[in-house]
Design a protein around this motif. Structure first.
Motif, PDB file in Angstrom:
ATOM      1  N   SER A   2      41.969  48.615  39.294  1.00  0.00           N
ATOM      2  CA  SER A   2      41.427  47.263  39.256  1.00  0.00           C
ATOM      3  C   SER A   2      39.903  47.301  39.300  1.00  0.00           C
ATOM      4  O   SER A   2      39.294  48.338  39.479  1.00  0.00           O
ATOM      5  CB  SER A   2      41.992  46.447  40.421  1.00  0.00           C
ATOM      6  OG  SER A   2      41.552  46.988  41.643  1.00  0.00           O
ATOM      7  N   ALA A  82      51.104  40.431  48.413  1.00  0.00           N
ATOM      8  CA  ALA A  82      50.710  41.102  47.178  1.00  0.00           C
ATOM      9  C   ALA A  82      49.218  41.409  47.250  1.00  0.00           C
ATOM     10  O   ALA A  82      48.402  40.526  47.506  1.00  0.00           O
ATOM     11  CB  ALA A  82      51.020  40.234  45.972  1.00  0.00           C
ATOM     12  N   GLY A  84      46.331  44.506  45.493  1.00  0.00           N
ATOM     13  CA  GLY A  84      46.047  45.732  44.739  1.00  0.00           C
ATOM     14  C   GLY A  84      47.156  46.173  43.818  1.00  0.00           C
ATOM     15  O   GLY A  84      47.379  47.362  43.653  1.00  0.00           O
ATOM     16  N   GLY A  85      47.882  45.239  43.236  1.00  0.00           N
ATOM     17  CA  GLY A  85      48.933  45.591  42.283  1.00  0.00           C
ATOM     18  C   GLY A  85      50.279  45.917  42.896  1.00  0.00           C
ATOM     19  O   GLY A  85      51.202  46.305  42.187  1.00  0.00           O
ATOM     20  N   ILE A  86      50.425  45.780  44.197  1.00  0.00           N
ATOM     21  CA  ILE A  86      51.722  46.028  44.834  1.00  0.00           C
ATOM     22  C   ILE A  86      52.166  44.761  45.558  1.00  0.00           C
ATOM     23  O   ILE A  86      51.373  43.871  45.838  1.00  0.00           O
ATOM     24  CB  ILE A  86      51.688  47.217  45.831  1.00  0.00           C
ATOM     25  CG1 ILE A  86      50.689  46.974  46.984  1.00  0.00           C
ATOM     26  CG2 ILE A  86      51.330  48.502  45.110  1.00  0.00           C
ATOM     27  CD1 ILE A  86      51.315  46.414  48.212  1.00  0.00           C
ATOM     28  N   GLN A  87      53.450  44.722  45.851  1.00  0.00           N
ATOM     29  CA  GLN A  87      53.993  43.635  46.652  1.00  0.00           C
ATOM     30  C   GLN A  87      54.919  44.251  47.702  1.00  0.00           C
ATOM     31  O   GLN A  87      55.740  45.097  47.370  1.00  0.00           O
ATOM     32  CB  GLN A  87      54.770  42.656  45.780  1.00  0.00           C
ATOM     33  CG  GLN A  87      55.315  41.496  46.531  1.00  0.00           C
ATOM     34  CD  GLN A  87      56.015  40.471  45.650  1.00  0.00           C
ATOM     35  OE1 GLN A  87      56.261  39.399  46.125  1.00  0.00           O
ATOM     36  NE2 GLN A  87      56.353  40.768  44.420  1.00  0.00           N
ATOM     37  N   VAL A 109      48.677  50.732  49.318  1.00  0.00           N
ATOM     38  CA  VAL A 109      47.728  50.682  48.198  1.00  0.00           C
ATOM     39  C   VAL A 109      46.725  51.822  48.299  1.00  0.00           C
ATOM     40  O   VAL A 109      46.563  52.424  49.360  1.00  0.00           O
ATOM     41  CB  VAL A 109      46.949  49.339  48.149  1.00  0.00           C
ATOM     42  CG1 VAL A 109      47.878  48.175  47.937  1.00  0.00           C
ATOM     43  CG2 VAL A 109      46.082  49.141  49.370  1.00  0.00           C
ATOM     44  N   ARG A 121      37.578  48.846  45.777  1.00  0.00           N
ATOM     45  CA  ARG A 121      38.488  48.748  44.638  1.00  0.00           C
ATOM     46  C   ARG A 121      39.894  49.085  45.133  1.00  0.00           C
ATOM     47  O   ARG A 121      40.087  50.070  45.843  1.00  0.00           O
ATOM     48  CB  ARG A 121      38.053  49.713  43.539  1.00  0.00           C
ATOM     49  CG  ARG A 121      38.922  49.632  42.303  1.00  0.00           C
ATOM     50  CD  ARG A 121      38.339  50.386  41.145  1.00  0.00           C
ATOM     51  NE  ARG A 121      38.127  51.781  41.471  1.00  0.00           N
ATOM     52  CZ  ARG A 121      37.444  52.623  40.689  1.00  0.00           C
ATOM     53  NH1 ARG A 121      36.903  52.198  39.571  1.00  0.00           N
ATOM     54  NH2 ARG A 121      37.321  53.875  41.035  1.00  0.00           N
ATOM     55  N   SER A 123      44.112  49.586  44.104  1.00  0.00           N
ATOM     56  CA  SER A 123      45.043  49.857  43.013  1.00  0.00           C
ATOM     57  C   SER A 123      46.375  50.293  43.586  1.00  0.00           C
ATOM     58  O   SER A 123      46.480  50.644  44.766  1.00  0.00           O
ATOM     59  CB  SER A 123      44.492  50.911  42.063  1.00  0.00           C
ATOM     60  OG  SER A 123      44.333  52.159  42.737  1.00  0.00           O
ATOM     61  N   SER A 124      47.378  50.272  42.723  1.00  0.00           N
ATOM     62  CA  SER A 124      48.696  50.784  43.108  1.00  0.00           C
ATOM     63  C   SER A 124      48.621  52.292  43.141  1.00  0.00           C
ATOM     64  O   SER A 124      48.005  52.895  42.254  1.00  0.00           O
ATOM     65  CB  SER A 124      49.757  50.371  42.086  1.00  0.00           C
ATOM     66  OG  SER A 124      49.824  48.984  41.990  1.00  0.00           O
ATOM     67  N   LYS A 126      49.663  56.041  42.431  1.00  0.00           N
ATOM     68  CA  LYS A 126      50.396  56.649  41.323  1.00  0.00           C
ATOM     69  C   LYS A 126      51.728  57.173  41.830  1.00  0.00           C
ATOM     70  O   LYS A 126      51.820  57.731  42.907  1.00  0.00           O
ATOM     71  CB  LYS A 126      49.576  57.768  40.700  1.00  0.00           C
ATOM     72  CG  LYS A 126      48.336  57.252  40.022  1.00  0.00           C
ATOM     73  CD  LYS A 126      47.540  58.365  39.397  1.00  0.00           C
ATOM     74  CE  LYS A 126      46.323  57.764  38.732  1.00  0.00           C
ATOM     75  NZ  LYS A 126      45.385  58.750  38.287  1.00  0.00           N
TER      76      LYS A 126
END
Length: 130
Positions: A2, A82, A84-87, A109, A121, A123-124, A126
């Protein structure tokens, strides 16, 4: 990944505050709120007004320490969070004036803190592979 999110200059010193979507476990009532990243907090804290407004169901109580003076037993609510791309389905302690994101949510995250540039920053993480 993100985009970078600038630290909130309303804090002294400026602090990492990110948008967080919170919803009741069924996802019917939802809201977007600012959440202060606090890697020293074990659990995520939310104000009572948010818990009431989203009609988050109570799921128990928790003793919190290290916030304010001494220890307090506070209600705990269930919510979908929810960030950083996760829930995740999380247990949120109702005790704060602001949303404080603790490790119970942050551990889901990847957070990159760029302190000199006062930005963060999310993100999910990997999945799979090396």
């Amino acid at each position: 990944m993100s985009d970078w999110i600038a630290h909130d200059a309303a804090y002294d010193p400026p602090a990492p505050v990110v948008p967080v979507r919170m919803a009741d476990p069924g996802g019917e009532m939802a809201g977007l709120v600012p959440g202060l990243i606090d890697t020293g907090a074990d659990c995520t804290l939310i104000p009572a007004a948010i818990a009431r407004g989203l009609r988050l169901p109570p799921v128990g109580q928790l003793e919190v320490t290290g916030v304010g003076d001494g220890a307090a037993t506070v209600p705990v609510c269930a919510a979908r969070v929810a960030i950083g791309g996760i829930q995740v389905l999380a247990r949120l302690a109702v005790y704060a004036d602001d949303v404080i994101l603790g490790r119970d949510v942050l551990n889901h995250v990847t957070a990159v803190l760029d302190g000199p540039r006062q930005r963060v920053r999310l993100s999910s993480p990997k999945r799979g592979g090396c």
